[in-house]
Write an enzyme that holds these catalytic residues in place. Structure first.
Site, PDB file in Angstrom:
ATOM      1  N   LYS A 281       0.891  -1.170   0.000  1.00 53.35           N
ATOM      2  CA  LYS A 281       0.000   0.000   0.000  1.00 53.35           C
ATOM      3  C   LYS A 281       0.927   1.218   0.000  1.00 53.35           C
ATOM      4  CE  LYS A 281      -4.169   1.756   0.218  1.00 53.35           C
ATOM      5  NZ  LYS A 281      -5.097   1.680  -0.912  1.00 53.35           N
TER       6      LYS A 281
ATOM      7  N   ASP B  18      -5.552  -3.142  -2.320  1.00 51.03           N
ATOM      8  CA  ASP B  18      -6.978  -3.066  -2.674  1.00 51.03           C
ATOM      9  C   ASP B  18      -7.204  -3.650  -4.065  1.00 51.03           C
ATOM     10  OD1 ASP B  18      -5.362  -0.913  -3.281  1.00 51.03           O
ATOM     11  OD2 ASP B  18      -6.924   0.596  -3.129  1.00 51.03           O
TER      12      ASP B  18
ATOM     13  N   ASP C 127      -2.711 -11.937   5.753  1.00 53.77           N
ATOM     14  CA  ASP C 127      -3.754 -12.575   6.551  1.00 53.77           C
ATOM     15  C   ASP C 127      -5.085 -12.500   5.796  1.00 53.77           C
ATOM     16  OD1 ASP C 127      -5.236 -13.597   8.603  1.00 53.77           O
ATOM     17  OD2 ASP C 127      -4.950 -11.932   9.989  1.00 53.77           O
TER      18      ASP C 127
ATOM     19  N   ASP D 134      -7.042 -15.638   3.229  1.00 52.58           N
ATOM     20  CA  ASP D 134      -8.385 -16.165   3.491  1.00 52.58           C
ATOM     21  C   ASP D 134      -9.283 -15.973   2.266  1.00 52.58           C
ATOM     22  OD1 ASP D 134      -7.816 -17.023   6.028  1.00 52.58           O
ATOM     23  OD2 ASP D 134      -9.583 -16.104   6.930  1.00 52.58           O
TER      24      ASP D 134
END
Ligand code: NAD
Length: 362
Positions: free
Chosen positions: A190, A222, A246, A250
């Site tokens: 980012k 993003d 993390d 997922d």
């Protein structure tokens, strides 16, 4: 070869039992020692990561971990909560590199929430930095704000930070891993907003000079979250920080159909590793014998490959899992019309049978 077995809580005990049966079926000689961790350790010893458990983990060549946690511990002080055990193991063993492969098995294409053409043949590897970033950065806490939008108000804060060696070593791990695959790395950051991640991007770019054979691109987190559902097969190796990794891992898990299929490995600089499924202790289904043990069984295969130098045995487990899926057996999380629903134990039985080449039923 010494393996520390830490089943933990909830479905942890059920799924680790199946992984051990699969390891036993290989006829290799392991020394396995089991210890309590998480809520189970808190109940017995008043701490989620007792000294004896940590000692066992440190002395072993590898740790096979189930899962920890239960809602009933949510009111405990943070250092005593079951999840602190996994953070403590990562920190004490120096497990800085987390490997999470997201592979969509041919037979499970229909179990994904994405269209089959988007995920058929998916095989990506997310490498998440695991011991730094905002999850470990100090200082952190609560205080009275002296500035910001509401001076004098109560506030909470964490610290996002990365040092040069931390970024260099995870970048090298990613480039080395890419060498054994299709030689492409996407570094997710980012950098447009965060100083920490501009630093991350600069260092990954520097380290890349030592790997001219690898193609590197950079992507904002993003956009990466969006691309993972839009065109996941464009990725090969993704390397990113602790928090972004993390979340993205997922997301990638769901591309494959179920979190119950996703193994993971966390390694330190001497290849000692902790191997665990990517999911948690699933208190909602614990004790019912319905949990999918395949993520844990596939984690055991990663353990054989990365820490115990037994690649052939790892291949045998992975082939057995494919064989069992092809035979139509499914736990509830991956079940679909036309397949046979089985429980944790039967799924373990079928993998053991495939390894020992007995007939598979169903
Ligand atoms: P979870 O991964 O335990 O469960 C999420 C959902 O997926 C649940 O519906 C569960 O039934 C299902 N699921 C998970 N694993 C499955 C499997 N093998 N087979 C079939 N279905 C499966 O996440 P959660 O519900 O957010 O967390 C439960 C507890 O686990 C919490 O205490 C959390 O802190 C802990 N947790 C631990 C770890 C770890 O030990 N590394 C990781 C994540 C969450």
């Amino acid at each position: 070869m010494k393996i520390a077995v830490l089943p933990g809580d909830g479905i942890g005990t059920e799924i680790v039992a199946e992984a051990i049966r699969v390891l036993d079926a290989l006829d290799l000689s392991f020394e396995m020692e089991t210890a309590l961790v998480g809520g189970a350790a808190y109940e017995a010893h008043g701490h989620p990561l007792p000294e004896a458990t940590l000692k066992l983990a440190k002395e072993a060549d590898a740790v096979l971990f189930g899962a920890v946690g239960d809602w009933k511990y949510d009111k405990l002080d943070r250092p005593l909560r079951p999840e602190q055990a996994i953070l403590g193991l990562r920190k004490n063993l120096g497990l800085f590199a987390n490997f999470r492969p997201a592979i969509c098995y041919e037979q499970l294409v229909g179990a994904s929430s994405l269209k089959p053409e988007l995920i058929a043949g998916l095989d990506i590897l997310i490498i998440r930095e695991l011991t730094g970033d905002i999850y470990f950065g100090q200082p952190r806490g609560r205080r009275t704000a002296v500035d910001g939008h509401f001076p004098g108000a109560e506030e909470a804060f964490d610290t996002m930070r990365y040092s040069r060696p931390e970024v260099e070593r995870i970048a090298r791990v990613a480039f080395e891993a890419a060498r054994k695959r299709s030689k492409r790395v996407t570094s997710v950051d980012k950098a447009n907003v965060l100083e920490t991640f501009q630093f991350w991007k600069d260092i990954v770019t520097e380290v890349h000079k030592d790997y001219p054979d690898i193609e590197l691109d950079h992507m904002y987190v993003d956009n990466a979250a969006m691309q993972l559902v839009k065109a996941p097969k464009k990725f090969d190796v993704i390397v990113t920080g602790n928090m972004f990794g993390d979340i993205l891992s997922d997301e990638a898990a769901m591309l494959t159909g179920s979190i119950g299929m996703l193994p993971s490995a966390s390694l330190n600089s001497s290849n000692q590793g902790l191997y665990e499924p990517s999911h948690g202790s699933a208190p909602d289904i614990a004790g019912k014998g319905v949990a999918n043990p395949l993520a844990t069984i596939l984690s055991a295969a990663m353990m054989l490959r990365f820490s115990l130098n037994q690649a052939e045995a790892a291949d045998r487990i992975e082939s057995a899992v494919k064989h069992v899926l092809a035979s139509g057996l499914r736990t509830g999380d991956i079940w679909s019309e036309g397949t046979k629903r089985v429980g944790t134990r039967e799924m373990g039985d079928a993998v053991v049978a495939a390894i020992t080449k007995k007939t598979i039923t169903g």
